[in-house]
Design a protein around this motif. Structure first.
Motif, PDB file in Angstrom:
ATOM      1  N   CYS A  82      33.333  46.286  60.429  1.00 39.64           N
ATOM      2  CA  CYS A  82      34.168  45.703  61.461  1.00 39.64           C
ATOM      3  C   CYS A  82      33.545  45.966  62.828  1.00 39.64           C
ATOM      4  O   CYS A  82      33.089  47.079  63.118  1.00 39.64           O
ATOM      5  CB  CYS A  82      35.564  46.316  61.390  1.00 39.64           C
ATOM      6  SG  CYS A  82      36.671  45.652  62.640  1.00 39.64           S
ATOM      7  N   HIS A  84      35.029  46.100  65.569  1.00 33.30           N
ATOM      8  CA  HIS A  84      35.902  46.869  66.464  1.00 33.30           C
ATOM      9  C   HIS A  84      35.492  48.342  66.459  1.00 33.30           C
ATOM     10  O   HIS A  84      34.690  48.769  67.278  1.00 33.30           O
ATOM     11  CB  HIS A  84      37.379  46.683  66.068  1.00 33.30           C
ATOM     12  CG  HIS A  84      38.325  47.484  66.916  1.00 33.30           C
ATOM     13  ND1 HIS A  84      39.406  48.139  66.384  1.00 33.30           N
ATOM     14  CD2 HIS A  84      38.331  47.750  68.237  1.00 33.30           C
ATOM     15  CE1 HIS A  84      40.053  48.767  67.366  1.00 33.30           C
ATOM     16  NE2 HIS A  84      39.412  48.538  68.491  1.00 33.30           N
ATOM     17  N   ARG A  85      35.954  49.103  65.506  1.00 34.95           N
ATOM     18  CA  ARG A  85      35.579  50.515  65.499  1.00 34.95           C
ATOM     19  C   ARG A  85      34.833  50.920  64.239  1.00 34.95           C
ATOM     20  O   ARG A  85      34.757  52.105  63.909  1.00 34.95           O
ATOM     21  CB  ARG A  85      36.821  51.375  65.718  1.00 34.95           C
ATOM     22  CG  ARG A  85      37.452  51.120  67.100  1.00 34.95           C
ATOM     23  CD  ARG A  85      37.836  52.332  67.904  1.00 34.95           C
ATOM     24  NE  ARG A  85      38.499  53.405  67.199  1.00 34.95           N
ATOM     25  CZ  ARG A  85      39.816  53.665  67.250  1.00 34.95           C
ATOM     26  NH1 ARG A  85      40.609  52.894  67.978  1.00 34.95           N
ATOM     27  NH2 ARG A  85      40.340  54.665  66.604  1.00 34.95           N
ATOM     28  N   CYS A 102      40.261  43.358  58.581  1.00 35.60           N
ATOM     29  CA  CYS A 102      40.055  44.799  58.615  1.00 35.60           C
ATOM     30  C   CYS A 102      41.419  45.481  58.566  1.00 35.60           C
ATOM     31  O   CYS A 102      42.335  45.119  59.319  1.00 35.60           O
ATOM     32  CB  CYS A 102      39.310  45.197  59.886  1.00 35.60           C
ATOM     33  SG  CYS A 102      39.085  46.986  60.028  1.00 35.60           S
ATOM     34  N   TYR A 104      42.226  48.387  59.479  1.00 34.69           N
ATOM     35  CA  TYR A 104      42.486  49.440  60.464  1.00 34.69           C
ATOM     36  C   TYR A 104      43.382  48.892  61.592  1.00 34.69           C
ATOM     37  O   TYR A 104      44.512  49.327  61.760  1.00 34.69           O
ATOM     38  CB  TYR A 104      41.150  49.982  60.987  1.00 34.69           C
ATOM     39  CG  TYR A 104      41.229  51.351  61.650  1.00 34.69           C
ATOM     40  CD1 TYR A 104      42.418  52.081  61.701  1.00 34.69           C
ATOM     41  CD2 TYR A 104      40.078  51.920  62.219  1.00 34.69           C
ATOM     42  CE1 TYR A 104      42.470  53.333  62.307  1.00 34.69           C
ATOM     43  CE2 TYR A 104      40.140  53.176  62.823  1.00 34.69           C
ATOM     44  CZ  TYR A 104      41.333  53.882  62.870  1.00 34.69           C
ATOM     45  OH  TYR A 104      41.387  55.106  63.468  1.00 34.69           O
ATOM     46  N   HIS A 105      42.888  47.870  62.346  1.00 38.14           N
ATOM     47  CA  HIS A 105      43.725  47.307  63.414  1.00 38.14           C
ATOM     48  C   HIS A 105      43.889  45.795  63.306  1.00 38.14           C
ATOM     49  O   HIS A 105      44.288  45.132  64.245  1.00 38.14           O
ATOM     50  CB  HIS A 105      43.148  47.645  64.794  1.00 38.14           C
ATOM     51  CG  HIS A 105      42.731  49.063  64.927  1.00 38.14           C
ATOM     52  ND1 HIS A 105      41.430  49.474  64.691  1.00 38.14           N
ATOM     53  CD2 HIS A 105      43.446  50.180  65.200  1.00 38.14           C
ATOM     54  CE1 HIS A 105      41.347  50.789  64.839  1.00 38.14           C
ATOM     55  NE2 HIS A 105      42.553  51.243  65.149  1.00 38.14           N
ATOM     56  N   GLY A 106      43.492  45.262  62.149  1.00 39.03           N
ATOM     57  CA  GLY A 106      43.810  43.876  61.853  1.00 39.03           C
ATOM     58  C   GLY A 106      42.901  42.809  62.436  1.00 39.03           C
ATOM     59  O   GLY A 106      43.277  41.636  62.470  1.00 39.03           O
ATOM     60  N   TRP A 107      41.709  43.152  62.913  1.00 38.84           N
ATOM     61  CA  TRP A 107      40.785  42.084  63.301  1.00 38.84           C
ATOM     62  C   TRP A 107      40.508  41.246  62.055  1.00 38.84           C
ATOM     63  O   TRP A 107      40.291  41.787  60.965  1.00 38.84           O
ATOM     64  CB  TRP A 107      39.450  42.666  63.820  1.00 38.84           C
ATOM     65  CG  TRP A 107      39.489  43.223  65.208  1.00 38.84           C
ATOM     66  CD1 TRP A 107      40.537  43.829  65.831  1.00 38.84           C
ATOM     67  CD2 TRP A 107      38.397  43.252  66.143  1.00 38.84           C
ATOM     68  NE1 TRP A 107      40.181  44.232  67.090  1.00 38.84           N
ATOM     69  CE2 TRP A 107      38.867  43.897  67.320  1.00 38.84           C
ATOM     70  CE3 TRP A 107      37.073  42.797  66.114  1.00 38.84           C
ATOM     71  CZ2 TRP A 107      38.054  44.082  68.443  1.00 38.84           C
ATOM     72  CZ3 TRP A 107      36.265  42.994  67.223  1.00 38.84           C
ATOM     73  CH2 TRP A 107      36.769  43.621  68.385  1.00 38.84           C
TER      74      TRP A 107
END
Ligand code: FES
Ligand code: FE2
Length: 454
Positions: A82, A84-85, A102, A104-107
């Motif tokens: 991902c 993002h992170r 993803c 984790y935070h939904g990207w």
């Protein structure tokens, strides 16, 4: 530890190799960068991603990637990370989806890796641009399919897949040409096994004709004592014949089998079954039905040509081994310098009688299954080599057997007339050295198990 190219060159010498290349974590890290980060790596078969949205999760070296068929029907290999992170995005082994999300935070990402949507987008800085390629699951730069076998290279430049495969492409052809309809598909799940030893040991064993008589002694003895009569469904016979044939004497291996090697570390072992013992026995009724299906679709001459290709294991260095006669395919995953995972798949020959696929599964259970009486012997050996090399014994490993009788091959490699030759190990190490010491990150041009006579 920093490993210099000159140091590496000294580790592979005529007829011997230093044990450090199997035990040194710094060398393992360099292999991931210089071999797995450069060469064409087998990632999967197109039949695993038949429809748009189908995906299959695997690795290039240790790097997680996803093989996916995108919405337009094109095959992609994207890095499984991902933007993002950094979380792994795809965690299932395979499946079908409209998008990757993803957890984790939904990207979410399109099937080709482009960013699709970001929750809380108003919270990101003003210059945050979801269409910036840096916010994508990035694509592996080079992806090519050879008749359905998908390879990827993490290097933007280098030899084409066809150049890389060279004459070894004929072994892949043999996998496909055996299908009456001219197509094969992965079917029947996957066997996964692991051992505490270096990844190189795996391909070094699969063309090793000198080991069965010792390593597989227990199943040879049991099979030789077993009568044929008790295995009436045919599938047991495959196991019995295979195990018995592993007990063929040296005189057989030295005169009737042969081993062929090609540039870039590739090789194959000849078939080691005559017609009476051939596991795909020509007299077997299922095999007769199969030949009839082949002749109907392809004609007698082409069928004869295909049946006369008699190869056992074919190895495409560094991570693929397959066997066309029983439609087996094994993928080697390096995990650590002393840890390796191998995944084994089976192919169905389209247009062949269904019993042919049952025989494929029987064969897989015999030699590749996690409960196999054959595979478990080999795993024990890999573990023993892993342990043996950690001792303070001999520093150099002998790989010189057969060099006096090896011959040049018409297709740019070297050939062991005698299948007990270690020419295929010398050939892989030539490729290894070429990759590891290449001034620019590209595939080595040389190969062929050169062995200057002392
Ligand atoms: S790490 Fe993937 S959405 Fe945050
Ligand atoms: Fe074996």
């Amino acid at each position: 530890m920093h490993v210099m190219s000159e140091d590496l060159s000294n580790l592979v010498q005529p007829g011997r190799v230093h044990r450090q290349i199997y035990t040194d974590p710094a060398i393992f890290d360099l292999e991931l960068e210089r071999i797995f980060g450069v060469a064409w790596i087998y990632v999967g078969h197109e039949s695993q991603v038949k429809s748009p949205g189908d995906y299959f999760r695997t690795f290039i070296g240790k790097k997680p990637v996803v093989l996916v068929r995108d919405a337009a029907g094109d095959i992609r290999v994207i890095h499984n990370q991902c933007a993002h992170r950094g979380s792994l995005v795809v965690a299932n082994d395979n499946g079908n989806t409209d998008e990757f999300m993803c957890c984790y935070h939904g990207w979410t990402y399109h099937l080709d890796g482009r960013l699709k949507a970001v929750p809380l987008q108003h919270g990101y800085p003003e210059n945050f641009d979801p269409s910036n390629p840096k916010t994508a699951m990035t694509q592996v730069p080079r992806v090519r399919s050879y008749r359905g076998f998908v390879f990827a290279s993490a290097a933007a430049d280098g030899p084409s897949l066809e150049e890389f495969l060279g004459h070894m492409a004929t072994s892949l052809d043999d996998m496909i040409d055996r299908a009456p309809d001219g197509e094969i598909e992965i079917a029947g799940g996957v066997f996964k096994h692991a051992y505490d030893g270096n990844w190189k040991l795996y391909l070094e064993n699969l063309c090793d004709a000198a080991h069965p008589i010792f390593t597989h002694r227990s199943s040879i003895d049991a099979a030789q004592q077993q009568s044929d009569a008790v295995h009436s469904d045919g599938t047991g016979e495959i196991a019995i014949r295979q195990m018995r044939q592993n007990g063929a004497p040296y005189s057989f291996w030295e005169s009737q089998v042969g081993i062929w090697t090609y540039p870039n570390g590739h090789s194959y072992l000849g078939d080691y079954h005559d017609d009476a013992k051939l596991v795909a026995a020509l007299k077997d009724p299922v095999f007769r039905d199969y030949i009839a299906a082949m002749e109907k679709k392809k004609g007698k001459a082409e069928t004869r040509r295909v049946m006369e290709v008699r190869r056992w294991n074919s190895n495409v260095y560094p991570n693929l081994s397959f066997m066309s006669q029983f439609q087996q395919l094994r993928v080697v995953h390096p995990v650590a310098v002393d840890r390796t995972v191998v995944h084994t798949y089976n192919f169905r020959l389209k247009g062949a009688p269904e019993q042919m696929f049952r025989n494929t599964i029987s064969f897989a259970n015999t030699v590749n299954g996690t409960g196999s009486l054959v595979l478990t012997d080999d795993l024990e050996i890999y573990n023993r080599i892993g342990m043996g090399l950690s001792s303070a014994g001999a520093e150099w490993i002998e790989i010189g057997r057969g060099y006096r009788s090896d011959l040049p091959d018409a297709h740019g490699g070297r050939r062991g007339v005698n299948s007990t030759s270690e020419v295929y190990i010398r050939n892989m190490l030539d490729a290894w050295l070429g990759y590891m010491t290449a001034p620019t990150l590209s595939s080595p041009a040389s190969g062929g198990g050169k062995y200057p006579a002392a």
